[in-house]
Write an enzyme that holds these catalytic residues in place. Structure first.
Site, short mmCIF file in Angstrom:
data_model
loop_
_atom_site.label_atom_id
_atom_site.label_comp_id
_atom_site.label_asym_id
_atom_site.label_seq_id
_atom_site.Cartn_x
_atom_site.Cartn_y
_atom_site.Cartn_z
N GLY A 52 35.75 40.72 31.31
CA GLY A 52 35.95 42.08 31.76
C GLY A 52 34.80 42.55 32.63
O GLY A 52 33.68 42.72 32.14
N GLY A 54 34.99 45.21 35.11
CA GLY A 54 35.04 46.57 35.60
C GLY A 54 35.20 46.65 37.10
O GLY A 54 34.34 47.17 37.81
N GLY A 57 41.70 47.09 40.93
CA GLY A 57 42.73 46.13 41.29
C GLY A 57 44.08 46.57 40.78
O GLY A 57 44.21 47.55 40.04
N SER A 74 28.03 45.46 35.68
CA SER A 74 27.35 44.74 34.60
C SER A 74 27.04 43.30 34.97
O SER A 74 25.98 42.78 34.62
CB SER A 74 28.18 44.79 33.32
OG SER A 74 29.47 44.24 33.51
N ASP A 91 38.25 38.42 34.79
CA ASP A 91 38.84 39.76 34.83
C ASP A 91 40.29 39.62 35.25
O ASP A 91 40.65 38.66 35.94
CB ASP A 91 38.08 40.65 35.81
CG ASP A 91 38.39 42.12 35.60
OD1 ASP A 91 37.60 42.80 34.91
OD2 ASP A 91 39.41 42.61 36.12
N GLN A 110 42.67 37.65 29.37
CA GLN A 110 41.96 37.16 28.20
C GLN A 110 42.83 37.02 26.96
O GLN A 110 42.42 36.39 25.98
CB GLN A 110 40.79 38.09 27.85
CG GLN A 110 41.20 39.43 27.27
CD GLN A 110 40.02 40.23 26.74
OE1 GLN A 110 39.76 41.31 27.23
NE2 GLN A 110 39.31 39.73 25.75
N ASP A 134 33.75 42.50 27.16
CA ASP A 134 33.91 43.89 27.58
C ASP A 134 35.21 44.00 28.35
O ASP A 134 35.30 44.68 29.37
CB ASP A 134 32.72 44.32 28.45
CG ASP A 134 32.75 45.80 28.81
OD1 ASP A 134 33.41 46.57 28.09
OD2 ASP A 134 32.12 46.19 29.82
N HIS A 137 39.64 45.70 25.63
CA HIS A 137 39.37 46.42 24.37
C HIS A 137 40.57 46.40 23.42
O HIS A 137 40.48 46.92 22.31
CB HIS A 137 38.94 47.87 24.60
CG HIS A 137 37.84 48.07 25.59
ND1 HIS A 137 36.95 47.07 25.90
CD2 HIS A 137 37.49 49.14 26.33
CE1 HIS A 137 36.08 47.54 26.80
NE2 HIS A 137 36.39 48.78 27.08
N GLU A 162 32.10 44.32 22.64
CA GLU A 162 31.83 45.73 22.90
C GLU A 162 33.07 46.58 22.63
O GLU A 162 34.18 46.11 22.63
CB GLU A 162 31.43 45.92 24.37
CG GLU A 162 30.12 45.27 24.74
CD GLU A 162 29.70 45.64 26.15
OE1 GLU A 162 30.41 46.42 26.81
OE2 GLU A 162 28.65 45.14 26.59
#
Length: 257
Positions: A52, A54, A57, A74, A91, A110, A134, A137, A162
């Site tokens: 992930g 961030g 898209g 990040s 991602d 994922q 990350d 979630h 996270e």
């Protein structure tokens, strides 16, 4: 003098730091938690994976991309912090513009084992030293990724998840980060921490492997609330007391034996 992880985070506008991308976005202050765990790896030639990134898209709305955060904040932070690491990112949105001499990104879901297999094949890496989730979630995805990638983690490596949310069965939450199939990931892992058994239903594909290869789990960043002592007006508290909500931790760090 080297910058701290938090200083680097704030420069790029990731919410892992203490400032975030803008005043409109609450920062998480995860970097102050992470640095004691990660400092010994800082100059090492490690393999690092972030799930992930961030980035904007068509497949996922990334609201965090604004202000100081131009996308992938990040992974830019990790690139500066880990000066000798090979850094991999996955991602669901395409983000090859982040690739450079040490960063390689892949478009991967994922929560899909077949795509995780594809990533491992194309990465050319057998094991990672550090993995940070990350991603979406969604608890299904977090648990699928943990089961899959913990087997790809080196002995003594760290796996960090996270944003442990109240977003599973029985939490009465809805939306794109919630699930009605499994218990939220915090509950699944805290139950193991307390009893040696994982809460069910979950999406852990090999509970026996996890149970026998986890050296320890630590939970961090519980939600802080305020209790007021009320005076004449409920709008003007004369004193306040901070406390931490039970089962509100947002991060867990897992070490592999």
């Amino acid at each position: 003098m080297k910058k701290s992880l938090t200083e680097i985070a704030n420069h790029f506008g990731t919410d892992k730091g203490t400032e975030g991308p803008s005043q409109k976005w609450n920062p998480h202050n995860y970097t102050d938690i992470y640095e004691p765990y990660l400092d010994n790896f800082r100059e090492s030639h490690i393999n690092f994976l972030e799930i992930g990134l961030g980035v904007t898209g068509k497949n996922w709305r990334a609201d965090i991309v604004h202000g100081k955060n131009s996308g992938g904040a990040s992974i830019k932070m990790w690139y500066e912090y880990f000066s000798n690491a090979k850094i991999f990112g996955i991602d669901i949105n395409e983000c090859s513009y982040l690739d450079n001499d040490r960063i390689k990104t892949f478009v991967i879901d994922q929560g899909t084992i077949k795509q995780l297999d594809y990533f491992m094949e194309k990465s050319g890496i057998d094991e990672f030293d550090i993995i940070i989730d990350d991603g979406s979630h969604i608890p299904d995805h977090q648990q699928t990724s943990l089961s899959y990638f913990f087997k790809k983690l080196k002995k003594g490596g760290l796996y960090i998840i996270e944003d442990l949310l109240d977003n599973g069965i029985g939490d009465n939450k809805s939306g794109r980060m919630s699930s009605n199939k499994v218990v939220n990931t915090r509950n699944v892992l805290k139950q193991f921490y307390l009893t040696g058994k994982f809460s069910t239903p979950n999406m852990l594909s090999d509970e026996a492997y996890l149970a026998s290869n986890i050296e320890w789990i630590r939970f961090h960043a519980p939600e802080k609330s305020i209790k007021y002592k009320l005076g004449k007006s409920i709008f003007h508290p004369i004193g306040k007391k901070y406390y931490y909500k039970k089962d509100s931790e947002k991060v867990c760090v897992i070490k592999k034996k």
